[in-house]
Design a protein around this motif. Structure first.
Motif, PDB file in Angstrom:
ATOM      1  N   THR A  57       0.837  -1.215   0.000  1.00 38.40           N
ATOM      2  CA  THR A  57       0.000   0.000   0.000  1.00 38.40           C
ATOM      3  C   THR A  57       0.863   1.252   0.000  1.00 38.40           C
ATOM      4  O   THR A  57       0.612   2.202  -0.749  1.00 38.40           O
ATOM      5  N   ASN A  58       1.917   1.277   0.823  1.00 40.06           N
ATOM      6  CA  ASN A  58       2.808   2.446   0.869  1.00 40.06           C
ATOM      7  C   ASN A  58       3.542   2.646  -0.453  1.00 40.06           C
ATOM      8  O   ASN A  58       3.773   3.776  -0.883  1.00 40.06           O
ATOM      9  N   ILE A  59       3.943   1.535  -1.117  1.00 36.97           N
ATOM     10  CA  ILE A  59       4.612   1.655  -2.416  1.00 36.97           C
ATOM     11  C   ILE A  59       3.675   2.326  -3.423  1.00 36.97           C
ATOM     12  O   ILE A  59       4.071   3.237  -4.162  1.00 36.97           O
ATOM     13  N   ARG A  60       2.409   1.896  -3.476  1.00 41.57           N
ATOM     14  CA  ARG A  60       1.457   2.493  -4.419  1.00 41.57           C
ATOM     15  C   ARG A  60       1.195   3.954  -4.072  1.00 41.57           C
ATOM     16  O   ARG A  60       1.124   4.808  -4.964  1.00 41.57           O
ATOM     17  N   TYR A  61       1.038   4.265  -2.775  1.00 42.74           N
ATOM     18  CA  TYR A  61       0.800   5.653  -2.378  1.00 42.74           C
ATOM     19  C   TYR A  61       1.957   6.549  -2.804  1.00 42.74           C
ATOM     20  O   TYR A  61       1.756   7.647  -3.346  1.00 42.74           O
ATOM     21  N   ARG A  62       3.185   6.101  -2.531  1.00 39.47           N
ATOM     22  CA  ARG A  62       4.337   6.929  -2.871  1.00 39.47           C
ATOM     23  C   ARG A  62       4.484   7.088  -4.387  1.00 39.47           C
ATOM     24  O   ARG A  62       4.840   8.162  -4.884  1.00 39.47           O
ATOM     25  N   THR A  63       4.206   6.032  -5.133  1.00 38.16           N
ATOM     26  CA  THR A  63       4.276   6.121  -6.594  1.00 38.16           C
ATOM     27  C   THR A  63       3.247   7.114  -7.121  1.00 38.16           C
ATOM     28  O   THR A  63       3.544   7.935  -7.992  1.00 38.16           O
ATOM     29  N   ASP A  64       2.017   7.041  -6.588  1.00 34.73           N
ATOM     30  CA  ASP A  64       0.975   7.983  -7.020  1.00 34.73           C
ATOM     31  C   ASP A  64       1.357   9.416  -6.675  1.00 34.73           C
ATOM     32  O   ASP A  64       1.119  10.339  -7.465  1.00 34.73           O
ATOM     33  N   LEU A  65       1.929   9.619  -5.487  1.00 28.98           N
ATOM     34  CA  LEU A  65       2.297  10.964  -5.071  1.00 28.98           C
ATOM     35  C   LEU A  65       3.380  11.544  -5.976  1.00 28.98           C
ATOM     36  O   LEU A  65       3.395  12.743  -6.254  1.00 28.98           O
ATOM     37  N   LEU A  66       4.291  10.684  -6.472  1.00 25.52           N
ATOM     38  CA  LEU A  66       5.347  11.123  -7.385  1.00 25.52           C
ATOM     39  C   LEU A  66       4.878  11.178  -8.832  1.00 25.52           C
ATOM     40  O   LEU A  66       5.649  11.524  -9.722  1.00 25.52           O
ATOM     41  N   LYS A  67       3.588  10.798  -9.063  1.00 25.84           N
ATOM     42  CA  LYS A  67       3.025  10.755 -10.416  1.00 25.84           C
ATOM     43  C   LYS A  67       3.853   9.830 -11.309  1.00 25.84           C
ATOM     44  O   LYS A  67       4.104  10.122 -12.480  1.00 25.84           O
ATOM     45  N   GLY A  68       4.269   8.714 -10.731  1.00 26.15           N
ATOM     46  CA  GLY A  68       5.071   7.743 -11.466  1.00 26.15           C
ATOM     47  C   GLY A  68       4.264   6.535 -11.876  1.00 26.15           C
ATOM     48  O   GLY A  68       3.062   6.431 -11.617  1.00 26.15           O
ATOM     49  N   THR A  69       4.921   5.585 -12.558  1.00 27.34           N
ATOM     50  CA  THR A  69       4.287   4.337 -12.969  1.00 27.34           C
ATOM     51  C   THR A  69       5.140   3.176 -12.480  1.00 27.34           C
ATOM     52  O   THR A  69       6.377   3.281 -12.412  1.00 27.34           O
TER      53      THR A  69
END
Length: 657
Positions: free
Chosen positions: A626-638
């Motif tokens: 969950t934290n990996i997905r949150y951080r990726t979304d916050l960085l606007k990454g894929t």
């Protein structure tokens, strides 16, 4: 010591209250009227509610008699199976129970009332029930439980626009965030509460809001402003003859004088609070006064007096179940024992302090409270989205009617056709704007929740790492230095010499382990030297431990310039991926590759483990993924994951900078 409002009573039988309590009547007339109506009433449910009202009218001057009437109303309700009468007992009795420090009992009856109102109550009754339960958890220093119930009450109060409830909830949330040392947010809630209190022209409400604002002023060292607030509070208490409000003013003024080093004036205030609290049985205020007196005595190096007041404070905090205050008293006791050379006792109190501190304002508790607040804000935005969609449907129906009329008149009026086309064009444009606004609100809702969680997580990691390194690290190093000095002055047998050397080795291992834990929480190299050095050091440490052999590779990172927030997020993602590899994959080796190409950063983590079904991630509930997905979304990454059973796993992350 931030202040919360502890009780809200639902208004029972307002038509009877209007008859009995006209504004000009004196207290004795109201009581006589109540006794008359109780005596003449033949309706059992009305009689029960009148018992509650009578008890409320006398509880300030005759608290024991008030409790007798509350218990009588409760027993009658049970015999009649009158659910709302049983539930009403909580709202009336908890004030008396709280004054006696019986917070657990008050919590139990409040939770029983909440269950009844969840089935039978109207929105206002349900909001009050949530508020009462939250207040009891607040007394017991479980801020997460308190905040959860307050925010549920706030959602309902906002929906029904109940200003009185909104005021109380805002004030209690202010107290929560002040306890968590988020003074900016605490002040914002307190000011919102004060604005409503003035609108309602409620003296007690104004005093409780001012108290929280004064507490923030003390923490921000705005002492004159704090004294001004407390003087207003004491004036309100004297004017309304409310002993609790007077105590609030005295105790707050004592804390300010203490902070300003005006010790004699502070001592006078604290002793007034102790004497008054003992006389009127307000143990919570007596406890707070002992906490202040202990600070005064410590500053004056009157250690015997300080020890006595701390012990009295601890006894009251344990009796009341006030964990937050007990935590503070343990810290004071540790400092006292250290100052008097009792290092063993100091360490024991310090351990008790750390255990309570982690349970009250630790990373999980603080993060969960911020997440609850973000969830509440998100639900408000979701309500806004629903309203926009409803408006859009209404507009669609209106346009359909306009178009039908256009088709009928098309053959007779070219002008009407042109106007209709223009109107349709405007409608399409408005529709696009609404869709865009809906999308923006949804995105904002997600980012608010993510930012709240990650901000709290990183702040707590930094704080805990600093506390470990500066606090526990310093203490262990001091112990090592003392033992080394002792070694030079003692004559020991070979056996004792060998045992002494083993002890020194174990102490060195403890210091190294403490430093390793602090480094994992917030790597010093990440702050000082940047992402590449920190990630390389982390991979080398894992390889050196033998848990997993990692081949770290970096490409074109010599000119890498990214902000610290992005560096921390990428490092945490890599850290979580490597930890998952060690825990779940059974891999022997892995490759970590960090690459920069123009404005694109890519992170690749591959292992030779047992692999897994990527579809299982859709049902994953662990905090790691969950934290990996949150951080990726916050960085606007894929992020892309390629894994097959028996063939290892490859994770590829791309971020634009």
């Amino acid at each position: 010591m931030p202040l919360k409002d502890i009780r809200v009573i639902n208004g029972w039988w307002p038509f009877l209250i209007c008859i009995l309590f006209n504004q000009g009547h004196a207290q004795s007339s109201r009581l006589d009227s109540l006794r008359t109506v109780i005596k003449e009433s033949n309706d059992d449910t009305i009689r029960i509610n009148l018992y509650y009202e009578y008890g409320s009218s006398i509880e300030t001057t005759f608290p024991d008699s008030a409790m007798w009437y509350y218990d009588l109303a409760k027993q009658r309700s049970i015999s009649l199976n009158y659910a709302k009468g049983m539930a009403a007992y909580a709202s009336h009795a908890i004030t008396q129970l709280n004054n006696k420090g019986e917070f657990r009992t008050a919590l139990e009856i409040s939770e029983d009332a909440l269950k009844i109102y969840e089935e039978l109550g109207n929105p206002k009754e349900l909001a009050v029930a949530y508020l009462n339960v939250g207040s009891e958890w607040h007394y017991l220093s479980d801020f997460q439980q308190a905040a959860e119930h307050y925010l549920k009450a706030k959602k309902i109060a906002d929906e029904i626009n109940d200003r009185r409830l909104q005021r109380i909830i805002n004030n209690n949330l202010a107290s929560i965030f002040i306890n968590l040392k988020d003074y900016e947010k605490g002040l914002r809630y307190a000011e919102a509460s004060l604005a409503i209190a003035k609108e309602l022209e409620n003296d007690y409400a104004i005093s409780s809001s001012l108290f929280n604002m004064a507490t923030v002023a003390i923490y921000l060292k705005e002492y004159n402003k704090a004294l001004e607030y407390y003087a207003k509070i004491e004036e309100i208490g004297r004017r309304t003859k409310d002993f609790i409000v007077i105590l609030d003013g005295w105790l707050g003024s004592a804390d300010v004088c203490n902070a300003m080093k005006n010790r004699q004036k502070a001592l006078t205030y604290y002793e007034k609070v102790v004497d008054f609290s003992k006389e009127h049985e307000f143990p919570e205020y007596e406890m707070y006064a002992y906490m202040g007196l202990s600070d005064l005595h410590m500053d004056a190096k009157k250690y015997a007096n300080a020890k006595l007041t701390i012990q009295k404070g601890i006894a009251l905090a344990e009796k009341l179940g006030s964990k937050y205050e007990l935590m503070d008293l343990y810290q004071k006791a540790s400092s006292l024992e250290e100052a008097t050379g009792q290092f063993k006792k100091a360490l024991e109190y310090r351990k008790e302090f750390e255990i309570l501190k982690d349970s009250i304002v630790g990373e999980k508790s603080k993060t969960n409270i911020e997440l609850l607040e973000a969830k509440y804000d998100s639900e408000k935005q979701a309500s806004t989205i629903e309203k926009l969609e409803s408006e859009k449907k209404i507009q669609e129906l209106t346009i359909r009617q306009k178009n039908n009329l256009t088709y009928i008149l098309v053959g007779t009026s070219v002008a009407i056709l042109i106007l209709s086309l223009m109107f349709y064009r405007n409608y399409i444009h408005r529709q696009k704007l609404q869709q865009q606004r809906i999308g923006e609100l949804e995105k904002e809702k997600q980012l608010n929740a993510i930012e709240g969680v990650l901000k709290g997580e990183e702040q707590e990691r930094s704080r805990l790492a600093k506390d470990l390194h500066d606090g526990l690290g310093g203490m262990l190093s001091g112990i090592k230095y003392s033992l080394q000095l002792m070694k030079g002055t003692l004559v020991m047998t070979p056996e004792n010499q060998q045992a002494f050397e083993r002890s020194m080795d174990m102490l060195d291992s403890s210091i190294n382990e403490m430093r390793r834990v602090a480094q994992n929480m917030m790597p010093e190299s990440l702050i000082k030297f940047g992402l590449e050095v920190a990630l390389k050091d982390f991979c080398n440490e894992i390889s050196a431990s033998g848990a997993l052999q990692i081949n770290y590779q970096s490409i074109r990172l010599s000119d890498l310039k990214i902000d610290q927030t992005t560096s921390i997020s990428i490092f945490r993602i890599a850290q979580e991926l490597i930890n998952n590899t060690m825990k779940h994959s059974g891999a022997k080796s892995a490759i970590v590759q960090l690459t920069q190409s123009n404005n694109l950063i890519t992170l690749t983590v591959e292992d030779d483990g047992k692999g897994f079904k990527t579809k299982d991630l859709e049902q994953a509930s662990g905090m790691g993924w969950t934290n990996i997905r949150y951080r990726t979304d916050l960085l606007k990454g894929t992020i892309h994951i390629d894994s097959k059973l028996g063939k290892g796993t490859s994770v590829h992350l791309e971020i634009n900078i």
